[in-house]
Design a protein around this motif. Structure first.
Motif, PDB file in Angstrom:
ATOM      1  N   THR A 241       0.858  16.420 -23.599  1.00 21.08           N
ATOM      2  CA  THR A 241      -0.535  16.279 -23.159  1.00 21.08           C
ATOM      3  C   THR A 241      -1.456  17.183 -23.971  1.00 21.08           C
ATOM      4  O   THR A 241      -2.549  16.769 -24.388  1.00 21.08           O
TER       5      THR A 241
ATOM      6  N   ARG B  16      -1.992  15.612 -27.302  1.00 16.29           N
ATOM      7  CA  ARG B  16      -2.924  14.487 -27.272  1.00 16.29           C
ATOM      8  C   ARG B  16      -4.374  14.980 -27.253  1.00 16.29           C
ATOM      9  O   ARG B  16      -5.243  14.391 -27.893  1.00 16.29           O
ATOM     10  N   VAL B  17      -4.634  16.041 -26.514  1.00 14.09           N
ATOM     11  CA  VAL B  17      -5.990  16.596 -26.465  1.00 14.09           C
ATOM     12  C   VAL B  17      -6.396  17.135 -27.830  1.00 14.09           C
ATOM     13  O   VAL B  17      -7.498  16.872 -28.331  1.00 14.09           O
TER      14      VAL B  17
ATOM     15  N   GLN C 270      -7.310  14.522 -30.194  1.00 17.08           N
ATOM     16  CA  GLN C 270      -8.444  13.705 -29.739  1.00 17.08           C
ATOM     17  C   GLN C 270      -8.014  12.316 -29.274  1.00 17.08           C
ATOM     18  O   GLN C 270      -8.729  11.340 -29.463  1.00 17.08           O
TER      19      GLN C 270
ATOM     20  N   VAL D 128      -6.232  10.950 -21.679  1.00 16.64           N
ATOM     21  CA  VAL D 128      -6.054  12.184 -20.913  1.00 16.64           C
ATOM     22  C   VAL D 128      -7.191  12.272 -19.897  1.00 16.64           C
ATOM     23  O   VAL D 128      -8.354  12.010 -20.230  1.00 16.64           O
ATOM     24  N   ASP D 129      -6.846  12.635 -18.678  1.00 16.68           N
ATOM     25  CA  ASP D 129      -7.852  12.796 -17.636  1.00 16.68           C
ATOM     26  C   ASP D 129      -8.924  13.798 -18.093  1.00 16.68           C
ATOM     27  O   ASP D 129      -8.593  14.868 -18.633  1.00 16.68           O
ATOM     28  N   PRO D 130     -10.213  13.463 -17.929  1.00 17.87           N
ATOM     29  CA  PRO D 130     -11.289  14.342 -18.413  1.00 17.87           C
ATOM     30  C   PRO D 130     -11.207  15.769 -17.872  1.00 17.87           C
ATOM     31  O   PRO D 130     -11.457  16.733 -18.603  1.00 17.87           O
TER      32      PRO D 130
ATOM     33  N   THR E 236      -8.477  17.360 -16.929  1.00 23.47           N
ATOM     34  CA  THR E 236      -7.349  18.003 -17.609  1.00 23.47           C
ATOM     35  C   THR E 236      -7.729  18.370 -19.036  1.00 23.47           C
ATOM     36  O   THR E 236      -7.406  19.465 -19.525  1.00 23.47           O
ATOM     37  N   ARG E 237      -8.430  17.473 -19.715  1.00 24.35           N
ATOM     38  CA  ARG E 237      -8.859  17.749 -21.098  1.00 24.35           C
ATOM     39  C   ARG E 237      -9.750  18.992 -21.151  1.00 24.35           C
ATOM     40  O   ARG E 237      -9.557  19.878 -22.006  1.00 24.35           O
ATOM     41  N   GLU E 238     -10.705  19.066 -20.224  1.00 23.97           N
ATOM     42  CA  GLU E 238     -11.615  20.202 -20.202  1.00 23.97           C
ATOM     43  C   GLU E 238     -10.868  21.510 -19.954  1.00 23.97           C
ATOM     44  O   GLU E 238     -11.155  22.534 -20.591  1.00 23.97           O
TER      45      GLU E 238
ATOM     46  N   LEU F 229      -8.925  22.495 -23.198  1.00 21.25           N
ATOM     47  CA  LEU F 229      -9.826  22.994 -24.243  1.00 21.25           C
ATOM     48  C   LEU F 229     -10.370  24.376 -23.905  1.00 21.25           C
ATOM     49  O   LEU F 229     -10.546  25.224 -24.795  1.00 21.25           O
TER      50      LEU F 229
END
Length: 373
Positions: A20, A23-24, A27, A31-33, A35-37, A40
């Motif tokens: 995961t 993947r973030v 890019q 990925v669930d927004p 989770t992405r935030e 990062l």
């Protein structure tokens, strides 16, 4: 000096898998927004710097093709892979094999697919006999990753797909038994959640219908494509009252037909004299059992060749268009399609190999199993 953070450290802090995080960082849109935030934010807080070498490798035009197979013990897998290897032999591409066997947990099957997507190692995936992992393969396709399925699919799906014409092959097998004079023909199905199983059953029903014979539900038994389930199905069929027992069996796989032969031998039932038998697959061992098995031959090598060619055409198209998925495309990304949309889904013709197990050489109906005690 503080130890340099790794992608594993970021995954641990974020409570997600390394796939995961990858993947973030690359890019990828799936990925669930939230989770992405979170990932990062942790990357920034920890001052994590991804490997430039690895990032460069991920962005290049890979010439590796992933081939996802079930257990290598499945008798048709070597023939399909042989066809794949033959097709790519004169191309710059190489194969990377991934295996999902029967003992792999459902969650782990999804993780394997996630790993393929996240690693960016392969340019596309050829999925052979996907069965239950098909939904994960479909997800890859929906995210714009080049994918081709061989032999099975879940409907509805627009994933490019290569298969034998299962329904027509089954139809011809059952018609052959009908022409020999049989009217009580049993069918040992494969798992009903598989599209190929349902197609073979429909071919069986269509043949009976063309001869004006209604389908008798007591003569249809579900199996698992395995020898043991063929034996278990035989036991159920022989538990019927004598006058309701079949005179012939159409098994949806050669392996299940072998189970029928084994059970018949143990219980003094002669094939084909007491019971005619036809299988499906045409694997090489079908010619060497006793009696040699009449079977529907699938063109496994050609399926592998066609699948590889179709996948390569999709990969080349993706490379020219730089179309894996633009950053931020998300759910609006368009799955890649081959340039000739008419060949997205290809069914190849089967052939009926007539041997001793159906009693065809007698040119008449074999004696009924009703006479067997």
């Amino acid at each position: 000096m503080a130890r340099k953070r790794t992608i594993g450290d970021i995954a641990l802090l974020a409570g997600v898998s390394k796939a995961t995080v990858s993947r973030v960082l690359n890019q990828k849109p799936d990925v669930d927004p939230t989770t992405r935030e979170r990932i990062l934010r942790i990357v920034e807080e920890e001052g994590f710097v991804p490997s430039l070498t690895a990032a460069g490798l991920a962005r290049r035009h890979s010439h590796l093709i992933g081939v996802l197979v079930p257990s290598f013990t499945w008798p048709m897998v070597p023939d399909i892979v042989c066809g794949v290897a033959e097709a790519i032999g004169l191309t710059p591409y190489e194969l990377v094999l991934y295996s999902i066997n029967d003992k792999t947990r459902a969650d782990d099957k999804g993780d394997i697919i996630d790993h393929i997507l996240a690693s960016d190692l392969v340019a596309g995936l050829l999925s052979i006999l996907p069965g239950l992992p098909a939904k994960h393969v479909i997800r890859l396709h929906q995210h714009g990753f080049p994918v081709v399925m061989i032999d099975d699919r879940e409907l509805p799906s627009d994933v490019p797909w290569i298969s034998a014409d299962n329904q027509q092959g089954a139809y011809e097998a059952v018609c052959h038994l009908l022409k020999l004079g049989h009217r009580r023909i049993a069918h040992i199905q494969g798992p009903v959640d598989l599209y190929c199983s349902r197609q073979r059953y429909q071919g069986y029903c269509r043949a009976l219908e063309d001869y004006g014979i209604p389908v008798d539900p007591t003569l249809v038994v579900e199996g698992l494509f395995r020898r043991k389930s063929g034996m278990e199905a035989m036991q159920k069929l022989l538990s019927l009252p004598q006058r309701q027992r079949p005179t012939a069996i159409f098994a949806a796989s050669d392996d299940m037909a072998y189970g029928v032969i084994a059970y018949a031998e143990e219980h003094g039932i002669r094939i084909p004299d007491d019971l005619a038998l036809v299988g499906f697959d045409g694997i090489s061992s079908s010619a060497h059992v006793r009696p040699p098995l009449t079977t529907v031959k699938q063109p496994f090598q050609e399926m592998g060749r066609q699948g590889a060619k179709l996948l390569i055409s999709m990969i080349e198209l993706a490379h020219r268009q730089r179309a894996y998925i633009p950053p931020g495309a998300g759910k609006h990304a368009t799955p890649l399609q081959p340039e000739d949309e008419q060949v997205q889904q290809i069914q190849l013709a089967t052939s009926l190999l007539v041997r001793a197990s159906c009693g065809a050489r007698q040119n008449q109906a074999v004696s009924s199993i009703e006479q067997v005690t």
